[in-house]
Scaffold this active site. Sequence first.
Site, mmCIF file in Angstrom:
data_model
loop_
_atom_site.group_PDB
_atom_site.id
_atom_site.type_symbol
_atom_site.label_atom_id
_atom_site.label_comp_id
_atom_site.label_asym_id
_atom_site.label_seq_id
_atom_site.Cartn_x
_atom_site.Cartn_y
_atom_site.Cartn_z
ATOM 1 N N GLY A 15 49.487 33.353 30.020
ATOM 2 C CA GLY A 15 49.125 31.954 30.194
ATOM 3 C C GLY A 15 50.330 31.049 30.385
ATOM 4 O O GLY A 15 51.485 31.478 30.270
ATOM 5 N N ASP A 28 42.664 29.473 25.015
ATOM 6 C CA ASP A 28 42.017 28.476 25.860
ATOM 7 C C ASP A 28 41.316 27.413 25.016
ATOM 8 O O ASP A 28 41.354 26.228 25.333
ATOM 9 C CB ASP A 28 41.001 29.145 26.789
ATOM 10 C CG ASP A 28 41.653 30.200 27.674
ATOM 11 O OD1 ASP A 28 42.777 29.954 28.147
ATOM 12 O OD2 ASP A 28 41.046 31.262 27.889
ATOM 13 N N GLY A 77 42.937 33.891 31.987
ATOM 14 C CA GLY A 77 43.719 34.659 32.952
ATOM 15 C C GLY A 77 43.161 36.038 33.221
ATOM 16 O O GLY A 77 43.745 36.807 33.989
ATOM 17 N N GLU A 96 44.836 41.799 25.927
ATOM 18 C CA GLU A 96 45.206 40.829 24.899
ATOM 19 C C GLU A 96 44.661 41.240 23.535
ATOM 20 O O GLU A 96 45.361 41.195 22.531
ATOM 21 C CB GLU A 96 44.673 39.444 25.281
ATOM 22 C CG GLU A 96 45.423 38.814 26.432
ATOM 23 C CD GLU A 96 44.802 37.512 26.904
ATOM 24 O OE1 GLU A 96 45.542 36.704 27.499
ATOM 25 O OE2 GLU A 96 43.593 37.298 26.671
ATOM 26 N N LYS A 139 43.213 21.546 22.831
ATOM 27 C CA LYS A 139 42.397 22.754 22.965
ATOM 28 C C LYS A 139 41.476 22.962 21.768
ATOM 29 O O LYS A 139 40.681 23.895 21.745
ATOM 30 C CB LYS A 139 43.293 23.981 23.150
ATOM 31 C CG LYS A 139 44.043 23.987 24.480
ATOM 32 C CD LYS A 139 44.838 25.265 24.665
ATOM 33 C CE LYS A 139 45.518 25.292 26.036
ATOM 34 N NZ LYS A 139 46.266 26.566 26.243
#
Length: 227
Positions: free
Chosen positions: A26, A83, A96, A102, A120
């Site tokens: 990211g 995110d 992404g 991840e 966020k």
Amino acid sequence: MDPKELLATYTLNYLREKKIIGVGTGKTVKKLIEVLSKEENLKETVLFVASSLDTEIELSKHGFKVISLLSAIQPEIYVDSFDVVTKDGIMIKGGGGALLREKLLTYFSKYRIFIGEFNKLKDSKLIDVPIEVVSVGVSYVKDKLEKMGFAVKIREGSGKMGPIISDNGNAILDVSVKTENLCEFDRMIKTIPSVVETGIFCKELYNKIILANEEGRIEEMYAGDGI
């Protein structure tokens, strides 16, 4: 003040004594790599494991030593962005498309830190959750979820026709899920054949979240805290 740079500089304090570091994906992570590149000793003494091809390229471009996920080496610490984080401390990742990798690195790292901006932090009732699905099962899974009452979209790219493909060769579905049911949904969806992973990160998958804003405010949240 750039909150991404602030987060990167602050997080550097957790990384200086480590020898094996896992790195996520990211824009915030790219800023972290840029800040890390100014620490010349890290290029000689540290091995990095990346959650995506994009991050591997970024690390290599800055002269860092990158080892493959296939090495199965356990990072001493894993740093990633996110995110969305809910008021209950549940994160959503996967913008992404690196969901599986991840979560793989998160699970097998000894300590896990996630960094992001205060904006966020969301208090919405519905959140879009990315799901990585084996391509042959996309239509089946989409149909199944829609029959269960979920709104589902196949994630498509802007540079080509058709769905976005993850680093593992899988498609991505985005599913609208009630915030209060995220971890329950995460467990349920994995019982459907061809679903590989979700972008839901419940509290057992991290140790700390670090938030920052443009005014220079930094706040640390632990997995046991409410946010």
